[in-house]
Design a protein around this motif. Structure first.
Motif, short mmCIF file in Angstrom:
data_model
loop_
_atom_site.label_atom_id
_atom_site.label_comp_id
_atom_site.label_asym_id
_atom_site.label_seq_id
_atom_site.Cartn_x
_atom_site.Cartn_y
_atom_site.Cartn_z
N ALA A 25 -6.80 4.52 5.60
CA ALA A 25 -6.71 3.56 4.54
C ALA A 25 -5.97 2.42 5.16
O ALA A 25 -6.35 1.22 5.04
CB ALA A 25 -5.92 4.05 3.32
N ARG A 26 -5.01 2.58 5.96
CA ARG A 26 -4.21 1.60 6.76
C ARG A 26 -4.92 0.72 7.63
O ARG A 26 -4.66 -0.36 8.01
CB ARG A 26 -3.00 2.23 7.47
N LEU A 27 -5.81 1.46 8.62
CA LEU A 27 -6.75 0.87 9.57
C LEU A 27 -7.78 0.32 8.94
O LEU A 27 -8.62 -0.28 9.83
CB LEU A 27 -6.80 1.91 10.59
N ARG A 28 -8.32 0.65 7.90
CA ARG A 28 -9.67 0.36 7.41
C ARG A 28 -9.92 -1.13 7.52
O ARG A 28 -11.09 -1.46 7.87
CB ARG A 28 -10.00 0.91 6.12
N PRO A 29 -8.92 -1.91 7.18
CA PRO A 29 -9.18 -3.44 7.35
C PRO A 29 -9.83 -3.61 8.87
O PRO A 29 -10.53 -4.81 9.17
CB PRO A 29 -7.99 -4.14 6.94
N LEU A 30 -9.21 -3.11 10.07
CA LEU A 30 -9.64 -3.26 11.25
C LEU A 30 -11.11 -2.76 11.40
O LEU A 30 -11.54 -3.36 12.81
CB LEU A 30 -8.54 -2.83 12.00
N ARG A 31 -11.68 -1.89 10.86
CA ARG A 31 -13.02 -1.36 11.09
C ARG A 31 -14.04 -2.20 10.44
O ARG A 31 -15.17 -1.87 10.57
CB ARG A 31 -12.76 0.13 10.75
N GLN A 91 0.77 -1.24 0.28
CA GLN A 91 0.02 0.02 -0.05
C GLN A 91 0.68 1.32 -0.01
O GLN A 91 2.05 1.18 0.07
CB GLN A 91 -0.97 -0.04 1.37
N HIS A 92 0.16 2.25 -0.18
CA HIS A 92 1.03 3.54 -0.23
C HIS A 92 2.04 3.76 0.83
O HIS A 92 1.61 3.57 2.15
CB HIS A 92 0.25 4.77 -0.49
N ASP A 93 3.36 3.85 0.55
CA ASP A 93 3.92 4.10 1.87
C ASP A 93 4.27 5.57 2.38
O ASP A 93 3.76 6.50 1.95
CB ASP A 93 5.52 3.86 1.29
#
Length: 537
Positions: free
Chosen positions: A459-465, A324-326
């Protein structure tokens, strides 16, 4: 009644030759022959070097390195001076020492042999026996067989030394690449072969038992010797392979998402390799990074390790890192200014003693600590007390507590920003660093409050939500607040340690990142959570 020495009463040369032939094919032929020869002569048989010290002996006699006697040493020196091959030394007691020079090959006088000090050592058979014994024929036969066995054992020892030196050399290359020291890594690799590619993929294989050897042979065979294969110096069940990245059109490799888009319609060779490994060794798990530049091998390793966490739960046992975007490019010139100021006390450090670590060694220790935690001592090949001392020094220099996740995360980001292309590099695509006032105060919160960083964090935390993972974000937040201590995390959540571990394992699969094994994603996740907190007020 005393027992007669073996074969003394009825000596037979044919029987002796047959016995020597049988002993010569055993796993410990030299020692077995010396044991038998001692019994056969009613005395003791040893193998000594040109300095009179024991090279090999029977199990119940003098050990290697023991000086036999000054008289024997003087007799060997006299033999060497006269060019003779045999002598009998009168010790002035009830026994005599029979000496026979073992035949050897032509000595290696090459420069490489002299530098490596591996020239074949001259050996002498020394037999201590009663003066009345006539041993000439027996010792001559034994010396010929013993000479061949000794040379075979010496060759095997030399082979093991070469294998060990090659393994240490390859591990040194990997270590240099992990700390970003590419030129010396290339120089060593050019001697060991294969040459290091400009762009590569890092493959981390989790094996069972001796599968590491089988997998290494499979990778070497599949890639025709073009992969750089190293057993992991930190984890005994891991194998690391640096695989040349597939070139794009033209000669230049094409690392990154662009290469992945171009190859989306066909099977990538590295994917075929990963699936081949898991098909041949079904208990193996394989994580593969995206293409990275040689200087970014450490980043590639982290990516492959994160992919390995996903592969553990995948049915085929193979996973490829989903980039994903760095965060680093989003920090811009302010990020480089902040990182330089944060690390400057370490960069300016001058050790008080020559043996103390310098600035680059401290930065390497910091990078290893952030990646491997306490296993950094194995990675760096230092004692754990030495690691503790270096961390204490880093804490003092940087004004941090590197046991706490917030400070660790800041140091992690600073190291990555500093290793990235400078903001005034045209490849970075950012505002030149000179446009940032040198006296401007830049903090980590200032960097994380930028809109682009906030978007990255969400975007980084979206999978956890996700609704089916309602406990994911809560668990990760508690885990980070407890400085990744599982016991403290479970106490804060009011659940058992095993339940916490299961939640974090589910979060690993959702994020595609390792959480339970270092190098993990704690630093990236803490920065993302902090950026969202700043944005939400």
């Amino acid at each position: 009644m005393s027992r007669e020495p073996e074969d003394v009463a009825t000596p037979s040369r044919d029987g002796d030759l047959l016995r020597l032939a049988r002993l010569s094919v055993g796993p410990d032929a030299v020692r077995d022959i010396l044991d038998w020869l001692g019994r056969r002569t009613g005395g003791a048989a040893l193998l000594v070097g040109a300095d009179g010290k024991v090279l090999a002996g029977p199990t119940d006699r003098l050990g290697p390195g023991t000086l036999l006697s000054p008289a024997v040493g003087a007799a060997i020196a006299d033999l060497s001076r006269r060019g003779s091959s045999a002598a009998v030394v009168d010790t002035g007691g009830p026994t005599r020492v029979h000496l026979l020079r073992l035949d050897g090959g032509a000595p290696d006088r090459s420069a490489a042999s002299l530098v490596a000090q591996v020239e074949e050592q001259v050996g002498y058979l020394a037999v201590v026996a009663a003066p009345e014994r006539q041993l000439g024929e027996l010792l001559a036969d034994a010396a010929r067989t013993l000479s061949l066995c000794w040379r075979v054992e010496e060759a095997d020892r030399a082979r093991r030394r070469i294998v060990a030196a090659d393994a240490h050399g390859r591990e040194a290359v990997l270590h240099l690449l992990m700390v970003g020291d590419v030129p010396p890594a290339r120089r060593i690799a050019s001697a060991l072969r294969p040459h290091l590619p400009d762009a590569l993929r890092v493959c981390v294989i989790e094996c069972v038992g001796r599968q590491r050897y089988e997998v290494a042979a499979e990778i070497d065979r599949s890639l025709a010797g073009r992969a750089w294969i190293v057993p992991c110096p930190v984890r005994s069940n891991h194998l690391i392979a640096l695989v040349p990245a597939e070139p794009s059109t033209g000669d230049a490799p094409a690392p990154g998402r662009e290469a992945a888009r171009r190859g989306a319609g066909r099977t990538d060779p590295v994917d075929r390799l990963g699936r081949l490994i898991t098909a041949r060794a079904r208990q193996c798990r394989v994580g593969m990074s995206e293409p990275v530049a040689l200087a970014d091998t450490a980043t590639g390793y982290e990516h492959a390790f994160h992919a390995l966490a996903v592969a553990r739960a995948a049915s085929e046992g193979y996973a490829r890192f989903d980039r994903q975007h760095d965060l680093v490019p989003l920090t811009g010139p302010d990020g480089y200014l902040w990182a330089q100021r944060l690390l400057q006390p370490c960069l300016d450090h001058v050790p008080a003693r020559r043996a103390d670590p310098g600035a680059m060694e401290l930065l390497g220790t910091l990078s290893s600590w952030l990646a491997f935690d306490t296993a950094a001592s194995r990675h760096l090949k230092i004692h754990r007390n030495t690691l503790t001392g270096r961390l204490r020094l880093l804490n003092a220099l940087l004004g941090m507590d590197l046991l706490r996740v917030p400070d660790r995360s800041a140091a992690w980001l600073a190291l990555r920003v500093r290793a990235a292309p400078r903001p005034d590099d045209p490849r970075a695509g950012t505002v030149p660093a000179e446009t940032v006032p040198a006296d401007r105060e830049v903090t980590l919160d200032h960097l994380l409050a930028a809109p682009a960083v906030t978007a990255w964090a969400r975007a980084r935390l979206r999978p956890l939500r996700a609704t089916d993972r309602s406990t994911g974000l809560e668990t990760v937040r508690a885990w980070l607040a407890a400085d990744t201590n599982l016991s403290a995390t479970s106490a804060g959540l009011g659940i058992s340690v095993s339940a916490t571990r299961k939640r974090l394992a589910r979060a690993e699969q959702a994020l595609g990142r390792s959480l339970l094994h270092a190098p993990d994603a704690r630093h990236e996740l803490w920065l993302a959570l902090r950026a969202v907190e700043l944005a939400d007020g």
